[in-house]
Scaffold this motif. Structure first.
Motif, short mmCIF file in Angstrom:
data_model
loop_
_atom_site.label_atom_id
_atom_site.label_comp_id
_atom_site.label_asym_id
_atom_site.label_seq_id
_atom_site.Cartn_x
_atom_site.Cartn_y
_atom_site.Cartn_z
N GLY A 106 67.73 -27.28 46.34
CA GLY A 106 67.07 -26.51 45.29
C GLY A 106 67.36 -25.03 45.39
N LEU A 107 67.34 -24.48 46.61
CA LEU A 107 67.63 -23.06 46.81
C LEU A 107 69.09 -22.74 46.47
CD1 LEU A 107 65.67 -22.45 50.14
CD2 LEU A 107 65.04 -21.66 47.84
N LEU A 108 70.01 -23.60 46.90
CA LEU A 108 71.42 -23.39 46.57
C LEU A 108 71.65 -23.49 45.06
CD1 LEU A 108 73.18 -25.44 49.41
CD2 LEU A 108 73.05 -22.95 49.19
N ASN A 109 70.95 -24.43 44.43
CA ASN A 109 71.10 -24.58 42.98
C ASN A 109 70.57 -23.35 42.25
OD1 ASN A 109 71.70 -26.60 40.70
ND2 ASN A 109 69.64 -25.90 40.19
N ALA A 110 69.50 -22.75 42.78
CA ALA A 110 68.96 -21.53 42.16
C ALA A 110 69.97 -20.40 42.22
CB ALA A 110 67.67 -21.13 42.87
N VAL A 111 70.68 -20.27 43.33
CA VAL A 111 71.70 -19.24 43.47
C VAL A 111 72.82 -19.46 42.45
CG1 VAL A 111 73.45 -18.25 44.99
CG2 VAL A 111 71.18 -18.81 45.89
N VAL A 112 73.27 -20.71 42.34
CA VAL A 112 74.34 -21.03 41.39
C VAL A 112 73.87 -20.82 39.95
CG1 VAL A 112 75.82 -22.89 40.52
CG2 VAL A 112 75.44 -22.64 42.99
N ALA A 113 72.62 -21.22 39.66
CA ALA A 113 72.08 -21.04 38.31
C ALA A 113 72.03 -19.57 37.93
CB ALA A 113 70.70 -21.68 38.22
N PHE A 114 71.62 -18.72 38.89
CA PHE A 114 71.57 -17.28 38.62
C PHE A 114 72.97 -16.74 38.36
CE2 PHE A 114 71.74 -12.84 40.11
CZ PHE A 114 70.78 -12.28 39.27
N LEU A 119 76.93 -14.84 34.36
CA LEU A 119 78.29 -15.01 33.83
C LEU A 119 78.27 -15.36 32.35
CD1 LEU A 119 81.25 -15.00 34.88
CD2 LEU A 119 81.04 -17.49 35.11
N VAL A 120 77.38 -16.29 31.97
CA VAL A 120 77.29 -16.74 30.58
C VAL A 120 75.81 -16.74 30.18
CG1 VAL A 120 78.06 -18.48 28.92
CG2 VAL A 120 79.20 -18.30 31.12
N PRO A 121 75.21 -15.58 29.95
CA PRO A 121 73.77 -15.53 29.64
C PRO A 121 73.40 -16.24 28.36
CG PRO A 121 74.80 -13.39 29.27
CD PRO A 121 75.81 -14.23 29.97
#
Length: 335
Positions: A106-114, A119-121
């Motif tokens: 979940g924490l890694l996914n949050a970093v990638v999601a941010f 990159l593509v807001p």
């Protein structure tokens, strides 16, 4: 996904270890409901992320390259599944528990999601706009097939409220660059959202000549890139609910970029929380109740050679009067 994966870790911390149970026995314990809810919502939002992403890939890729792009995406997905399986196996070998694995993922996914958001807001903004318009209003769209799926074009629409751009953003299959009154960017939350959406601020030539000229420079860049540009030709949000005069700024753009112009009309937004009924917007949140009906109608594109402010106003006025099932037609008189 990140929120529910992280919450799953905290939800499972207070659960005592137990022997294998039947489904009925597991469900009978209220302490397990939060875990089930996290798993359900984690799966739901994974689908909400994945399916629109595939649609976005197909929409944005050229037909000549689409099959190769989809194939490359599938290869990357398979590669990441293998890597994630190896990582999970390594974590379990290091005596991490399954809830702890969910926390790390979940924490890694949050970093990638941010990273993706920065990159593509537009991807997240359009999703938020879609949800907001469906929760705050009962939003109906008609004629969206007239919005070009490729190539540059200008959209023109009546300006009724502070959320007109959000509604158009949710209805369009493509990102839209909006030319908007610079004062809107000073509104909390909405201003931040429009900046992320790369909206173009504009001021009157007398008020701020530099901002006025810069707006047209950026508008032409949008069309040079083959994207959609939206203009509210009235120049400001209506104060009486009536369709105002269309200004000639669009003609200045068409002189150098003769692209099709799509007339659009927002129906039944006058009197809502975000309109200026009574002289002030956003002062009476329950004026119209919840989920009031609003609509968006798009008309056939007008060739650049035929465009004039008077013609565009007539087209938008005709769309305002056109009935849309479940949405009151016409322009209401001020209350």
């Amino acid at each position: 996904m990140s929120v529910f994966a992280i919450d799953l870790y905290f939800a499972s911390r207070g659960l005592p270890p137990s022997a294998p149970q039947t489904v009925a026995a597991f469900v009978a314990q209220p302490a397990h409901w939060r875990v089930m809810a996290d798993l359900l919502l984690l799966s739901l939002f994974a689908g909400i992320y994945s399916v629109p992403m595939y649609a976005l890939i197909q929409l944005r890729s050229k037909p000549t390259h689409r099959a190769r792009i989809i194939a490359a995406n599938n290869i990357l997905n398979a590669l990441f599944m293998i890597v994630s399986s190896v990582m999970v196996g390594a974590l379990l070998a290091l005596k991490f528990t399954i809830p702890q694995v969910f926390l790390i993922v979940g924490l890694l996914n949050a970093v990638v999601a941010f990273y993706i958001f920065m990159l593509v807001p537009e991807y997240l903004l359009r999703f938020v706009a879609f949800l907001a318009t469906r929760l705050a209003y009962r939003f109906r769209v008609k004629g969206d097939e007239h919005i070009p799926t490729e190539g540059p074009a200008i959209l023109v629409c009546n300006h009724v409220s502070f959320v007109d751009a959000v509604l158009l953003m949710a209805a369009s299959p493509r990102p839209i660059a909006f030319i908007m009154d610079h004062r809107i960017f000073q509104i909390p939350v909405l201003g931040w959202m429009f900046r992320l959406a790369k909206a173009i601020p504009i001021a009157s030539q007398k008020e701020d000549p530099a901002t006025y000229e810069q707006a047209f420079v950026r508008a032409r860049q949008v069309l040079d890139n083959g994207d959609l540009l939206c203009i509210f030709p009235e120049g400001a949000i209506t104060r009486d609910g009536q369709l105002g005069e269309f200004k000639g700024g669009i003609m200045k753009i068409l002189e150098t970029h003769p692209v099709p112009v799509v007339p659009m009309a927002l129906q039944n937004l006058w009197g809502s929380f975000f309109s200026r009924i009574g002289g002030h917007a956003m002062t009476q949140p329950f004026r119209r109740g919840f989920c009031s009906r609003v609509g968006l109608l798009a008309g056939p594109p007008v060739p650049a050679a035929e465009v004039s402010p008077a013609l565009l106003k007539a087209r938008v006025a005709a769309l305002l009067a056109e009935p849309l099932p479940g949405v009151p037609a016409g322009v209401p008189r001020p209350a």
